[in-house]
Design a protein around this motif. Structure first.
Motif, PDB file in Angstrom:
ATOM      1  N   LYS A 115      78.580   5.526 -10.190  1.00 36.11           N
ATOM      2  CA  LYS A 115      77.440   6.437 -10.262  1.00 36.11           C
ATOM      3  C   LYS A 115      76.591   6.008 -11.436  1.00 36.11           C
ATOM      4  O   LYS A 115      77.033   5.238 -12.305  1.00 36.11           O
ATOM      5  N   TRP A 116      75.359   6.495 -11.461  1.00 40.41           N
ATOM      6  CA  TRP A 116      74.438   6.052 -12.494  1.00 40.41           C
ATOM      7  C   TRP A 116      74.840   6.564 -13.872  1.00 40.41           C
ATOM      8  O   TRP A 116      75.227   7.725 -14.042  1.00 40.41           O
ATOM      9  N   LEU A 117      74.742   5.678 -14.846  1.00 41.91           N
ATOM     10  CA  LEU A 117      74.843   6.060 -16.242  1.00 41.91           C
ATOM     11  C   LEU A 117      73.478   6.561 -16.707  1.00 41.91           C
ATOM     12  O   LEU A 117      72.483   6.458 -15.988  1.00 41.91           O
ATOM     13  N   SER A 118      73.406   7.070 -17.917  1.00 40.18           N
ATOM     14  CA  SER A 118      72.114   7.488 -18.461  1.00 40.18           C
ATOM     15  C   SER A 118      71.243   6.258 -18.699  1.00 40.18           C
ATOM     16  O   SER A 118      71.751   5.133 -18.856  1.00 40.18           O
ATOM     17  N   ASP A 119      69.940   6.467 -18.745  1.00 38.48           N
ATOM     18  CA  ASP A 119      69.020   5.359 -19.023  1.00 38.48           C
ATOM     19  C   ASP A 119      69.353   4.709 -20.360  1.00 38.48           C
ATOM     20  O   ASP A 119      69.263   3.483 -20.507  1.00 38.48           O
ATOM     21  N   GLU A 120      69.731   5.511 -21.337  1.00 39.30           N
ATOM     22  CA  GLU A 120      70.080   4.976 -22.656  1.00 39.30           C
ATOM     23  C   GLU A 120      71.280   4.044 -22.569  1.00 39.30           C
ATOM     24  O   GLU A 120      71.289   2.961 -23.172  1.00 39.30           O
ATOM     25  N   GLN A 121      72.304   4.444 -21.799  1.00 36.77           N
ATOM     26  CA  GLN A 121      73.486   3.591 -21.651  1.00 36.77           C
ATOM     27  C   GLN A 121      73.150   2.294 -20.913  1.00 36.77           C
ATOM     28  O   GLN A 121      73.629   1.219 -21.280  1.00 36.77           O
ATOM     29  N   ARG A 168      68.729  -1.174  -9.995  1.00 39.91           N
ATOM     30  CA  ARG A 168      67.774  -1.100 -11.113  1.00 39.91           C
ATOM     31  C   ARG A 168      67.961  -2.341 -11.973  1.00 39.91           C
ATOM     32  O   ARG A 168      69.056  -2.923 -12.012  1.00 39.91           O
ATOM     33  N   ASN A 223      71.378   0.085 -23.305  1.00 45.93           N
ATOM     34  CA  ASN A 223      72.315  -0.426 -24.320  1.00 45.93           C
ATOM     35  C   ASN A 223      73.149  -1.582 -23.758  1.00 45.93           C
ATOM     36  O   ASN A 223      73.394  -2.580 -24.455  1.00 45.93           O
ATOM     37  N   GLU A 282      63.228  -1.218 -18.803  1.00 45.73           N
ATOM     38  CA  GLU A 282      63.462  -1.295 -17.361  1.00 45.73           C
ATOM     39  C   GLU A 282      62.233  -1.911 -16.707  1.00 45.73           C
ATOM     40  O   GLU A 282      61.101  -1.643 -17.110  1.00 45.73           O
ATOM     41  N   TYR A 340      81.631   9.145 -19.716  1.00 47.58           N
ATOM     42  CA  TYR A 340      80.326   9.675 -19.338  1.00 47.58           C
ATOM     43  C   TYR A 340      80.512  10.703 -18.237  1.00 47.58           C
ATOM     44  O   TYR A 340      81.575  10.817 -17.654  1.00 47.58           O
TER      45      TYR A 340
END
Length: 265
Positions: free
Chosen positions: A29-35, A61, A38, A68, A265
């Motif tokens: 599943k998607w992690l946060s944009d920040e992760q 992505r 990183n 991004e 997460y």
């Protein structure tokens, strides 16, 4: 601690240490944009592709170490390589979906991964002082696409010997600068500079060919073309123009397979 697989694939090359390296991270599943950013910054490659499997497609992505991006050819090819070799080896067509670029298909034929991408819409633009001074050679034409400028030069030699002014390029309002000329042994050659998005020179930029292919197809009166990117690593591409779509094909090689470890997460 959570772990997730990671692969590094050399795209647009039949062997390692050629073409353009991309990291590929399959996710449950998607992690946060920040992760995601990183991880891309930690990988320190021009692109990292992340994908999540859905019933009929893979959501995808792409991230540079800094941002991004809307579309990335070599990392899409790398992701298709991972899916074909490690998840669904019988799959001859792999479908991705990007919230920024729509559906993207990759066909696998005899070891070639053929990307089906939307054709960029390009318009001729003025050769401004900023565009002229962006390199040590003088372009003969300039075009603007959705995200990049394309500068056309007189010869392959100029492209090979071209020195970019990376600091000046950062001032240009674009993802990057494509430089191109007719090839001596291929239909056309190119290089791609994207210092504004954290990539000084991309070894082989697949997405730039959605701009290059329609231009050279019209210029040379050919639907199918061969191309080479003249970076230090170099890369071979097999291209076709199909009206509102372009086909960008190449080979790929596995360099690394491993795990990365993240906070829960």
């Amino acid at each position: 601690m959570h772990s997730t697989p990671i692969f590094q694939i050399d795209a647009f090359s039949a062997t390692t240490f050629g073409g353009n390296p991309a990291a590929v991270c399959p996710l449950d599943k998607w992690l946060s944009d920040e992760q995601l950013l990183n991880i891309a910054a930690e990988n320190n490659l021009s692109e990292t592709a992340f994908y999540v499997k859905h019933a009929e497609h893979y959501a995808i992505r792409w991230f540079t170490p800094a941002v991004e991006v809307d579309l990335c050819g070599h990392a899409t090819l790398a992701a298709a390589y991972v899916i074909h070799h490690f998840e669904e080896p019988s799959q001859q067509q792999i479908t991705f979906h990007s919230q920024r670029s729509g559906y993207l298909h990759v066909n696998v034929v005899d070891g070639l991964f053929a990307l089906d991408f939307p054709t960029d819409q390009i318009e001729k633009t003025d050769l401004t002082d900023l565009l002229i001074e962006a390199t040590n050679a003088r372009p003969i034409e300039a075009y603007r696409g959705k995200t990049d400028y394309m500068l056309v030069f007189s010869s392959e030699k100029e492209i090979a010997e071209l020195i970019p002014n990376l600091q000046l390029m950062k001032e240009i309002d674009a993802r990057g600068i494509i430089v191109t000329a007719r090839g001596d042994n291929q239909d056309f050659v190119s290089r791609f500079f994207g210092p504004a998005v954290g990539v000084d020179e991309d070894p082989v930029c697949g997405s730039a060919h959605s701009t290059l292919i329609p231009y050279w197809s019209q210029k040379l009166g050919k639907q199918t073309l061969t191309a080479r990117q003249l970076s230090k690593r170099g890369g071979e591409l097999y291209c076709a123009h199909q009206k509102d779509r372009v086909e960008i094909a190449g080979r790929a090689a596995l360099y690394l397979r491993g795990e990365i470890f993240l906070p829960e997460y």
